[in-house]
Enzyme design. Sequence first.
Site, PDB file in Angstrom:
ATOM      1  N   HIS A  79      -0.305   2.063   4.435  1.00  0.00           N
ATOM      2  CA  HIS A  79       0.681   2.040   3.345  1.00  0.00           C
ATOM      3  C   HIS A  79       2.044   1.585   3.850  1.00  0.00           C
ATOM      4  O   HIS A  79       2.653   2.237   4.703  1.00  0.00           O
ATOM      5  CB  HIS A  79       0.816   3.431   2.714  1.00  0.00           C
ATOM      6  CG  HIS A  79       1.927   3.503   1.715  1.00  0.00           C
ATOM      7  ND1 HIS A  79       3.002   4.361   1.859  1.00  0.00           N
ATOM      8  CD2 HIS A  79       2.161   2.796   0.578  1.00  0.00           C
ATOM      9  CE1 HIS A  79       3.836   4.197   0.849  1.00  0.00           C
ATOM     10  NE2 HIS A  79       3.348   3.251   0.055  1.00  0.00           N
ATOM     11  N   VAL A 104       4.616   1.634   8.588  1.00  0.00           N
ATOM     12  CA  VAL A 104       3.313   1.618   7.934  1.00  0.00           C
ATOM     13  C   VAL A 104       2.673   2.985   8.171  1.00  0.00           C
ATOM     14  O   VAL A 104       2.510   3.415   9.322  1.00  0.00           O
ATOM     15  CB  VAL A 104       2.380   0.521   8.479  1.00  0.00           C
ATOM     16  CG1 VAL A 104       1.053   0.534   7.711  1.00  0.00           C
ATOM     17  CG2 VAL A 104       3.033  -0.852   8.376  1.00  0.00           C
ATOM     18  N   GLU A 105       2.328   3.674   7.088  1.00  0.00           N
ATOM     19  CA  GLU A 105       1.652   4.961   7.193  1.00  0.00           C
ATOM     20  C   GLU A 105       0.151   4.711   7.360  1.00  0.00           C
ATOM     21  O   GLU A 105      -0.496   4.177   6.462  1.00  0.00           O
ATOM     22  CB  GLU A 105       1.919   5.802   5.958  1.00  0.00           C
ATOM     23  CG  GLU A 105       3.380   6.186   5.789  1.00  0.00           C
ATOM     24  CD  GLU A 105       3.624   7.010   4.542  1.00  0.00           C
ATOM     25  OE1 GLU A 105       3.865   8.226   4.678  1.00  0.00           O
ATOM     26  OE2 GLU A 105       3.586   6.436   3.439  1.00  0.00           O
ATOM     27  N   VAL A 106      -0.372   5.068   8.512  1.00  0.00           N
ATOM     28  CA  VAL A 106      -1.791   4.900   8.814  1.00  0.00           C
ATOM     29  C   VAL A 106      -2.475   6.235   8.542  1.00  0.00           C
ATOM     30  O   VAL A 106      -2.230   7.222   9.239  1.00  0.00           O
ATOM     31  CB  VAL A 106      -1.995   4.464  10.274  1.00  0.00           C
ATOM     32  CG1 VAL A 106      -3.486   4.425  10.631  1.00  0.00           C
ATOM     33  CG2 VAL A 106      -1.351   3.098  10.516  1.00  0.00           C
ATOM     34  N   GLU A 161      -0.977   9.668  10.168  1.00  0.00           N
ATOM     35  CA  GLU A 161      -0.879  10.947   9.475  1.00  0.00           C
ATOM     36  C   GLU A 161      -2.274  11.563   9.429  1.00  0.00           C
ATOM     37  O   GLU A 161      -3.203  10.966   8.880  1.00  0.00           O
ATOM     38  CB  GLU A 161      -0.292  10.740   8.079  1.00  0.00           C
ATOM     39  CG  GLU A 161       1.126  10.178   8.172  1.00  0.00           C
ATOM     40  CD  GLU A 161       1.686   9.682   6.849  1.00  0.00           C
ATOM     41  OE1 GLU A 161       1.070   9.949   5.798  1.00  0.00           O
ATOM     42  OE2 GLU A 161       2.741   9.027   6.872  1.00  0.00           O
TER      43      GLU A 161
END
Length: 319
Positions: free
Chosen positions: A141, A152-154, A182
């Site tokens: 995201h 970037v949220e992985v 996360e």
Amino acid sequence: MTRAFRTAAVIGAGTIGLSWATLFAAHGLTVKVTDPRPDLADALAEALDLNAPHLAARGLDVTGLADRVHIAADVAEAVRDADVVQENGPERVEFKQDLFATLVREAPDHALLLSSSSAIPSSAFTRELPDEAAARVLIGHPFNPPHLVPLVEVVPGERTGEDAVQDAVDFYTSVSRTPVVERKEIPGFVGNRLQNALSREAVYLVEQGVVTPEDLDKVMTNSLGLRWATVGPFLGSHLGGGPGGYRHLVEHIGASMQRIWGDEPGLGSPSQDKEEQERLIEAVEKAYGSSTYPELTETRDRRQLAVLSALDGADKEEN
């Protein structure tokens, strides 16, 4: 990097997808883009023209950028030779279920399957996939626009393999993003939950007549936004405690902060009343409606580049 990424498929060419396509191409990947929108060719050309100067300002060689981006007729064509797929479709579980079933069927077995989902965890749309397919699906995201904003949220799903998590971290790092893994799925993930909490109170303060939309934005950009752009909430609070750090801060003002959290005056609840919402919309439009969307985004992106450049300079001085 444990594996090479040479070809990327971008599924969905809205604002986020077009930004991803530009970023991937600027890092030398061959990019195939697909979207049912009838103006895809024009939208893609415009995005490349607008975003290329931003990437050049970040030190990337954008020569021949457009030559590395290709339009695919459909999803199957886009993902046929992909090493990585970045999905940017609607925020609907059913849509993503169908799409990822297609991606698993049409993409190579080694392809990393990533979703730009803003709130839906991947476990919600991979339940019908076999284990070996679900193992390479996860959330990547970004924040808008992803070719500029580094995070970037992985977020791995319940059945995502650790190899896929590491591949996602490696991939986003290779295109100059800052991936954060996360380890627990939660709707909205971390960034949007923080944004939602702040936005909720911002709406309440404007509704209550405490401040106008433009002045609230001034409060943010001239205080918390400035501070958090450099250190974030926790380090900012740790420094706010002086030499005693976060412990000193909690011991001395923690009680007053807790009163805001739980008792009067308390954080506010925005109105759900349609008339109140319309008044808020009109207030925001009054503040910013005189400028066009391209004008506002140009100002936003120019300022974000200035902050990023300043941070780069400070980091280089420290090193």
